[in-house]
Design a protein around this motif. Structure first.
Motif, short mmCIF file in Angstrom:
data_model
loop_
_atom_site.label_atom_id
_atom_site.label_comp_id
_atom_site.label_asym_id
_atom_site.label_seq_id
_atom_site.Cartn_x
_atom_site.Cartn_y
_atom_site.Cartn_z
N GLY A 293 21.73 40.84 14.77
CA GLY A 293 22.16 42.24 14.74
C GLY A 293 23.06 42.58 15.89
O GLY A 293 22.78 42.23 17.05
N GLY A 294 24.18 43.26 15.61
CA GLY A 294 25.09 43.73 16.63
C GLY A 294 26.06 42.69 17.16
O GLY A 294 26.75 42.94 18.16
N GLU A 295 26.15 41.53 16.50
CA GLU A 295 27.04 40.49 17.01
C GLU A 295 28.50 40.90 16.94
O GLU A 295 29.29 40.61 17.86
CB GLU A 295 26.84 39.18 16.23
N GLU B 214 29.87 43.93 17.17
CA GLU B 214 30.19 44.86 18.24
C GLU B 214 30.27 44.17 19.59
O GLU B 214 31.12 44.49 20.43
CB GLU B 214 29.15 45.99 18.29
#
Length: 664
Positions: free
Chosen positions: A647-649, A651
């Motif tokens: 998750g969030g890679e 960004e």
């Protein structure tokens, strides 16, 4: 005519003398040799009329009883009638315990702290008595004596008996790296066991020892006190060897009144605190060595935190090439990086200007240096400050405008009488314009840094006044790699020059700590001729005279310049896995620490060997745990834990690319 034919003539036979002890077989084992050495040191026996030395029957019975019973057992046994003989020992039976001198019995009895008001007091008392008996018994004898060390023979059975003691110091006695003591007159000589090997003929263990120092024996308790480094009186072959107790080591490692900080506990004890003398360690430089992953950064942070707590108005400058110490000193120090360092370019000397502005090599390098020297001196001379100073040199830290230097290069290039073509002038001018326009160099080559801020910059870097934050962390991880060495050279030279020109002011000492020191002070085979290596080598050799302390932290001591490590009076060595690094450290450490050096590959994480001026004798230390908020950001990542999260890679990648492009 002789009296041999006279029937009344009687020849002297010691065995037939009244009260003479029958001859006993002379054993050749190590335990028999220890026993004979003890008996020879006791009081002489009475002398018969014929001149034969013998022991009366009653004394013989008492002697036999003392050999057959320990001091603890004699207190519980009924008295033995006079004239009673000691029971004969059966063949193959274990020899009786070796008696110890009365003063040694008192010392061992005093060394055991007996528990009080506990239900298991009888059991503990028996255990204490066994520990007392173990501590007061010798474990070997001295075989050879040399100037710095000796060879001893250790009884294997006694070694096993000591291993069962509850005193960790006694349990380690005779093992590699442990301490033993030898009685010399009214003193105790302390030594460290360097190695062991088996003596198959005698059934014992031969060990080489290194002398550490000596202490006085207390008359009442026999305890060691007043320990000091060095040996004034050596033992003789045949002297008895005893285990060093925890109370002995407490006296050895006790502070002698000098300012000290505690950083851990002495191995293998559980309660003896390990300290280093601040003045001795900093006054003659120190080095912290250790392979990657041994806890070197955390240990360095621990030592610096202890120093800051002991001296909150100190002056410490630390070069941090990886930005890992910022997290450890946010509360107790000032963090300086490319965003707030603001190091003025004109503070560089001529050699540092050449490293930054000149790109040529060979013969062209010399031509470029001559041109830069003339133009730089003219640019400095145009400053209003220079007019008030009188004569200045090309190394004088006088502010000048970068545009003035560029104009001087342009004017010199246009002259018809120049000694060369225009290429050298263009090389220097183009490099100067590149530095002015590149945002990565704005922390140093900004037009806003032309003001005379040298005093403010020095106060900020050296923490003068410290205001309760005695350490400044110089984070050079964001500095472009092509000028990182130059930035470190400027900061190091400022420390040295400030100390030289401030001798009449009695300024406070300054500690300069350099992480990854092998990058800045490389050995001759890796040397690149940078000024940082020269200035750090000079600080190592001459800094002590001017109140400058140097702390070197490195994972590759073999890559350091040969003369730098030898200038460090205190060496703190953690585990080193490389053989070449181990040999390099052995060559730099003092003679008496050789036994400890052999343990360097076997050290656990956050353990070290400390030797030199900062400690009384070489010691093995287990570092204290450091609070989470005071630890550097150098812990290894948990691959399994992080690779199970997602998750969030996207960004993260976007923000990283943005910082990458802006170089900030």
């Amino acid at each position: 005519m002789t009296d041999m034919g006279d029937p009344n003539h009687r020849t002297f036979d010691p065995a037939k003398e009244a009260g003479a002890r029958p001859p006993e077989p002379r054993g050749s084992s190590l335990r028999d040799r220890i026993r004979r050495s003890e008996q020879s040191s006791s009081a002489p026996s009475p002398i018969s009329r014929s001149g034969y030395v013998h022991t009366p029957p009653e004394a013989e019975g008492e002697a036999g009883m003392s050999e057959a019973a320990s001091p603890v057992d004699r207190a519980a046994e009924p008295s033995v009638e006079r004239g009673a003989q000691a029971p004969a020992r059966e063949p193959g039976a274990a020899p009786p315990p070796i008696p110890a001198p009365p003063s040694q019995r008192q010392a061992a009895a005093a060394a055991v702290e007996k528990p009080a008001d506990r239900a298991d007091a009888p059991e503990n008392s028996e255990a204490d008595d066994r520990d007392t008996e173990t501590a007061l018994q010798p474990i070997g004898v001295v075989l050879e004596i040399a100037g710095s060390g000796s060879m001893i023979a250790i009884d294997l059975q006694r070694l096993n008996e000591c291993g069962e003691s509850s005193d960790p110091s006694v349990a380690m006695a005779g093992q590699v790296g442990s301490q033993i003591k030898i009685r010399v007159g009214n003193s105790w000589l302390l030594a460290s066991v360097r190695n062991q090997r088996q003596d198959r003929k005698a059934g014992s263990i031969l060990a080489n020892i290194d002398f550490l120092g000596e202490g006085v024996e207390e008359k009442l308790t026999g305890r060691l006190h007043g320990f000091r480094r060095g040996v004034t009186r050596y033992p003789v072959p045949g002297a008895l060897v005893y285990p060093a107790t925890t109370l002995d080591l407490k006296q050895v490692y006790a502070s002698d009144g000098r300012s000290a900080v505690t950083i851990g506990r002495v191995y293998p004890t559980k309660e003896i605190r390990a300290g280093v003398y601040i003045d001795a360690m900093l006054g003659k430089h120190f080095a912290l060595l250790g392979s990657t992953g041994t806890g070197k950064s955390t240990s360095a942070a621990l030592i610096l935190h202890r120093i800051c707590e002991a001296a909150p108005e100190g002056h410490i400058v630390m070069i941090d090439p990886h930005g890992e110490y910022s997290a450890a000193f946010r509360q107790t120090g000032v963090i300086l990086d490319v965003s707030n360092l603001q190091m003025p370019y004109w503070i560089m000397n001529f050699e540092e200007h050449c490293e930054v502005l000149l790109t040529s090599t060979g013969n062209d390098r010399q031509v470029d240096e001559d041109i830069l020297a003339k133009c730089l001196l003219k640019a400095r001379s145009k400053s209003r400050l220079a007019a008030t100073m009188g004569k200045i040199t090309v190394d004088s830290p006088i502010p000048y405008l970068l545009s003035d230097l560029s104009n001087e290069l342009q004017d010199a290039m246009g002259k018809l009488d120049k000694a060369t073509n225009s290429a050298p002038y263009m090389r220097i001018k183009n490099k100067l314009e590149e530095l002015k326009s590149d945002p990565r160099y704005q922390f140093m080559f900004s037009g806003m840094l032309v003001a005379d801020t040298m005093s403010d910059f020095i106060c900020k870097i050296f923490r003068m006044p410290s205001n309760g934050k005695p350490i400044s962390i110089i984070d050079v991880s964001g500095v472009p790699s092509d000028i990182t060495a130059t930035v470190v050279a400027v900061l190091s030279r400022l420390v040295f020059d400030f100390a030289i020109w401030g001798r009449e002011e009695r300024t406070s000492p300054i500690l300069l700590v350099c992480e990854e020191a092998h990058r800045y002070v490389p050995s001759e085979r890796n040397a690149d001729g940078n000024s940082v290596g020269k200035i750090l080598s000079r600080i190592a050799k001459e800094g002590r005279k001017y109140g400058i302390s140097l702390g070197l932290i490195t994972q590759r001591p073999s890559d350091l310049a040969e003369g730098v490590l030898s200038q460090c009076g205190t060496i703190i060595s953690m585990r080193l896995n490389n053989d070449r690094d181990q040999d390099f450290v052995r060559a730099a450490m003092p003679e008496g620490a050789r036994g400890f050096l052999d343990a360097i590959p076997a050290l656990r994480n956050r353990e070290c060997i400390i030797c030199g001026e900062g400690v009384a004798i070489p010691i093995r230390v287990s570092f204290d745990n450091l609070e989470e908020a005071k630890r550097p950001a150098s812990e290894d990542p948990s691959f399994v834990e992080l690779w199970n999260k997602t998750g969030g890679e996207e960004e993260i990648v976007e923000r990283t690319v943005q910082r990458w492009r802006s170089q900030g």
